[in-house]
Motif scaffolding. Sequence first.
Motif, PDB file in Angstrom:
ATOM      1  N   THR A 100      47.314  43.236  29.550  1.00 14.06           N
ATOM      2  CA  THR A 100      45.920  43.690  29.500  1.00 14.06           C
ATOM      3  C   THR A 100      44.949  42.520  29.567  1.00 14.06           C
ATOM      4  O   THR A 100      43.856  42.655  30.123  1.00 14.06           O
ATOM      5  CB  THR A 100      45.681  44.500  28.218  1.00 14.06           C
ATOM      6  OG1 THR A 100      46.104  43.734  27.085  1.00 14.06           O
ATOM      7  CG2 THR A 100      46.443  45.810  28.250  1.00 14.06           C
ATOM      8  N   SER A 101      45.332  41.374  29.005  1.00  9.78           N
ATOM      9  CA  SER A 101      44.446  40.207  29.097  1.00  9.78           C
ATOM     10  C   SER A 101      44.321  39.714  30.531  1.00  9.78           C
ATOM     11  O   SER A 101      43.262  39.215  30.934  1.00  9.78           O
ATOM     12  CB  SER A 101      44.964  39.080  28.198  1.00  9.78           C
ATOM     13  OG  SER A 101      46.198  38.575  28.670  1.00  9.78           O
ATOM     14  N   ARG A 104      41.729  41.966  32.010  1.00 14.41           N
ATOM     15  CA  ARG A 104      40.387  41.634  31.505  1.00 14.41           C
ATOM     16  C   ARG A 104      39.863  40.334  32.100  1.00 14.41           C
ATOM     17  O   ARG A 104      38.657  40.139  32.210  1.00 14.41           O
ATOM     18  CB  ARG A 104      40.429  41.516  29.979  1.00 14.41           C
ATOM     19  CG  ARG A 104      40.657  42.839  29.265  1.00 14.41           C
ATOM     20  CD  ARG A 104      39.459  43.743  29.384  1.00 14.41           C
ATOM     21  NE  ARG A 104      39.616  44.966  28.584  1.00 14.41           N
ATOM     22  CZ  ARG A 104      38.752  45.957  28.581  1.00 14.41           C
ATOM     23  NH1 ARG A 104      37.670  45.899  29.345  1.00 14.41           N
ATOM     24  NH2 ARG A 104      38.958  47.029  27.837  1.00 14.41           N
ATOM     25  N   LYS A 108      35.709  41.704  34.018  1.00 13.34           N
ATOM     26  CA  LYS A 108      34.964  41.440  32.778  1.00 13.34           C
ATOM     27  C   LYS A 108      33.793  42.409  32.670  1.00 13.34           C
ATOM     28  O   LYS A 108      32.632  42.032  32.801  1.00 13.34           O
ATOM     29  CB  LYS A 108      34.468  39.994  32.750  1.00 13.34           C
ATOM     30  CG  LYS A 108      35.570  38.946  32.843  1.00 13.34           C
ATOM     31  CD  LYS A 108      34.993  37.546  32.790  1.00 13.34           C
ATOM     32  CE  LYS A 108      36.086  36.497  32.828  1.00 13.34           C
ATOM     33  NZ  LYS A 108      36.782  36.471  34.118  1.00 13.34           N
TER      34      LYS A 108
END
Length: 260
Positions: A100-101, A104, A108
């Motif tokens: 998930t990072s 992201r 953003k």
Amino acid sequence: SERLNDYVLRPLITGPVPAEVQKVGDLLQGVIWNLNVQTQTTVDETVAAMVDGSCAVVLPDGVLTCSVPTEEKRSVEGPENETEAKGARDSFVESVRTSTSLVRRRLKSAKVKCEEYRVGRTSQTAVDVLWVEDITNQTLVDKISQRIADMDIDALLAASDIEEYLVDSRSTVFPQVLFTERPDRFCAGLLEGRVGLLCDGLPFGYLLPGTMDQFFRTSQDRAFNWMTASMLLLLRYFCMAATLLIPGLYIALVTFHPEA
């Protein structure tokens, strides 16, 4: 053990700690240094937090759980199957938080929504549903989320365990779900209005719904201009038609119409 010692045990030992700590609220006044401290009221919630990597501080009026999980996971490496010359060199890993990072990092925006479910009576595997608000059809999101919430299995350990509950027809041999190990292709699918799935323990992401057009496209198509990408797509369709028709045509000519 390092997090447990530094952020839970050491503050309790070195203080300042009230002389008689009898209430949960006393420890929440700057005594425990931890980003994720939750007050638990039932035994089931406490056990679930401990299994998920938390330690429990038991007091007469309740229990505090502090998140101190280990960070033993595979590092982010380059994709093995979907390699390309012009593109990113990172891929999803087995840790859903790391995956998930990676999403992201590219998207953003607060419109990128993520909702997590626990699947499996024994495994309690984390499954994240991702979509872009105002782009993805909310009815599609609700339908996929409901199917994941209704999954009743012992453990989610393999890709087929979740794919069977997502597709509409289980009798077909054709793929109905697209999976990719590239975060950039995953993000591109989210921006197209599709729903993404990330499952803890699986180093790839799903994109729903899966259409035939997706399987003829590659992530490298976005690295070329529109004319080159369109010609490559048409060439793939032509090769598919040739692969399906030429063998049958050859057998028909040789076996039944040799004079042709």
